[in-house]
Scaffold this motif. Structure first.
Motif, PDB file in Angstrom:
ATOM      1  N   ASP A 282       0.864  -1.178   0.000  1.00  0.00           N
ATOM      2  CA  ASP A 282       0.000   0.000   0.000  1.00  0.00           C
ATOM      3  C   ASP A 282       0.908   1.238   0.000  1.00  0.00           C
ATOM      4  O   ASP A 282       1.753   1.383   0.881  1.00  0.00           O
TER       5      ASP A 282
ATOM      6  N   LYS B 168       1.066   3.422   3.291  1.00  0.00           N
ATOM      7  CA  LYS B 168       1.728   2.723   4.403  1.00  0.00           C
ATOM      8  C   LYS B 168       3.219   2.562   4.133  1.00  0.00           C
ATOM      9  O   LYS B 168       4.033   2.649   5.054  1.00  0.00           O
TER      10      LYS B 168
ATOM     11  N   LEU C  95       4.843   5.832   4.905  1.00  0.00           N
ATOM     12  CA  LEU C  95       4.937   5.995   6.356  1.00  0.00           C
ATOM     13  C   LEU C  95       6.107   5.186   6.899  1.00  0.00           C
ATOM     14  O   LEU C  95       6.874   5.677   7.736  1.00  0.00           O
ATOM     15  N   ALA C  96       6.261   3.964   6.422  1.00  0.00           N
ATOM     16  CA  ALA C  96       7.383   3.124   6.866  1.00  0.00           C
ATOM     17  C   ALA C  96       8.716   3.782   6.524  1.00  0.00           C
ATOM     18  O   ALA C  96       9.621   3.828   7.363  1.00  0.00           O
TER      19      ALA C  96
ATOM     20  N   TYR D  25       9.938  -6.753   1.242  1.00  0.00           N
ATOM     21  CA  TYR D  25       8.512  -6.944   0.976  1.00  0.00           C
ATOM     22  C   TYR D  25       8.310  -8.162   0.063  1.00  0.00           C
ATOM     23  O   TYR D  25       7.391  -8.946   0.267  1.00  0.00           O
TER      24      TYR D  25
ATOM     25  N   LYS E 124      -1.590  -9.041   4.411  1.00  0.00           N
ATOM     26  CA  LYS E 124      -1.564  -7.759   5.117  1.00  0.00           C
ATOM     27  C   LYS E 124      -0.377  -7.633   6.062  1.00  0.00           C
ATOM     28  O   LYS E 124       0.022  -6.540   6.410  1.00  0.00           O
TER      29      LYS E 124
ATOM     30  N   LEU F  28       3.865  -5.953   5.025  1.00  0.00           N
ATOM     31  CA  LEU F  28       4.472  -4.650   5.278  1.00  0.00           C
ATOM     32  C   LEU F  28       5.089  -4.600   6.673  1.00  0.00           C
ATOM     33  O   LEU F  28       6.206  -4.118   6.856  1.00  0.00           O
ATOM     34  N   LEU F  29       4.372  -5.128   7.650  1.00  0.00           N
ATOM     35  CA  LEU F  29       4.892  -5.156   9.017  1.00  0.00           C
ATOM     36  C   LEU F  29       6.155  -6.013   9.100  1.00  0.00           C
ATOM     37  O   LEU F  29       7.160  -5.609   9.703  1.00  0.00           O
TER      38      LEU F  29
ATOM     39  N   ASN G 297      -8.308  -2.347  14.160  1.00  0.00           N
ATOM     40  CA  ASN G 297      -7.054  -1.674  13.787  1.00  0.00           C
ATOM     41  C   ASN G 297      -5.914  -2.024  14.727  1.00  0.00           C
ATOM     42  O   ASN G 297      -4.932  -1.318  14.813  1.00  0.00           O
TER      43      ASN G 297
END
Length: 140
Positions: free
Chosen positions: A25, A28, A31-32, A84, A92, A95-96, A134
C-alpha cells in the motif's frame, strides 16, 4: 544471498532492483520509509558496516558515506522492496514483516542462515494470523 520463498521461488538480496506483481500500500509504505528515516538516522563512518539509513554493506558493494540523502533514501526503498518481496505471501502482514526484518534482519524472520530460531516464523504463518479492527495482528 538467495532465499527460498514459500512459493518455491528464490529472491536474491542484492543491490539489484526488485520486480514484483504485488506492491505494498503506497501510503503505508511511505509511512514506513519516513519512520525508518526518522528513527534510524543517516549513518556515518562510525556506523560501519551500515550506510545510508541502515543499509548493511553486502559483498561486492562499493558504497560511500558521502552519499546524498536522496541516494540513501533510494537505497532504503530498494532494501524495503526486497524485504517486501520475501514476505508478500503473508498478505496484510507483509508490510509489518518488511519493516521488522529491516530492523532485525531477514534471517531472524525466516529462519535462514545462522540466525537463532525466529519466533515470528513459527507462529506468524499466513493462515494463522487474524485481525481485530485496527489492532496489531495476533496469532491463533
Amino acid at each position: 544471498m538467495m532465499v527460498l520463498l514459500p512459493s518455491g521461488l528464490t529472491v536474491g538480496l542484492s543491490a539489484q532492483p526488485v520486480k514484483m506483481r504485488q506492491k505494498p500500500d503506497p501510503a503505508k509504505f511511505e509511512l514506513a520509509v519516513s519512520l525508518i528515516k526518522k528513527f534510524e538516522g543517516l549513518h556515518g563512518r562510525d556506523n560501519f558496516p551500515y550506510y545510508g539509513f541502515g543499509h548493511r554493506l553486502l559483498p561486492g558493494e562499493n558504497l560511500s558515506y558521502d552519499m546524498t540523502e536522496a541516494e540513501a533514501e533510494a537505497l532504503l526503498r530498494r532494501d524495503l522492496m526486497k524485504r517486501y518481496a520475501l514476505f508478500r505471501s503473508y498478505g496484510k502482514d507483509a508490510l509489518l514483516l518488511m519493516v521488522l526484518s529491516y530492523n532485525v534482519g531477514h534471517p531472524h524472520c525466516l529462519d535462514t542462515g545462522n540466525a537463532p530460531k525466529a519466533a515470528c516464523s513459527e507462529s506468524w504463518k499466513p493462515e494463522t494470523v487474524i485481525y481485530t479492527g485496527n489492532t496489531f495482528p495476533i496469532a491463533t
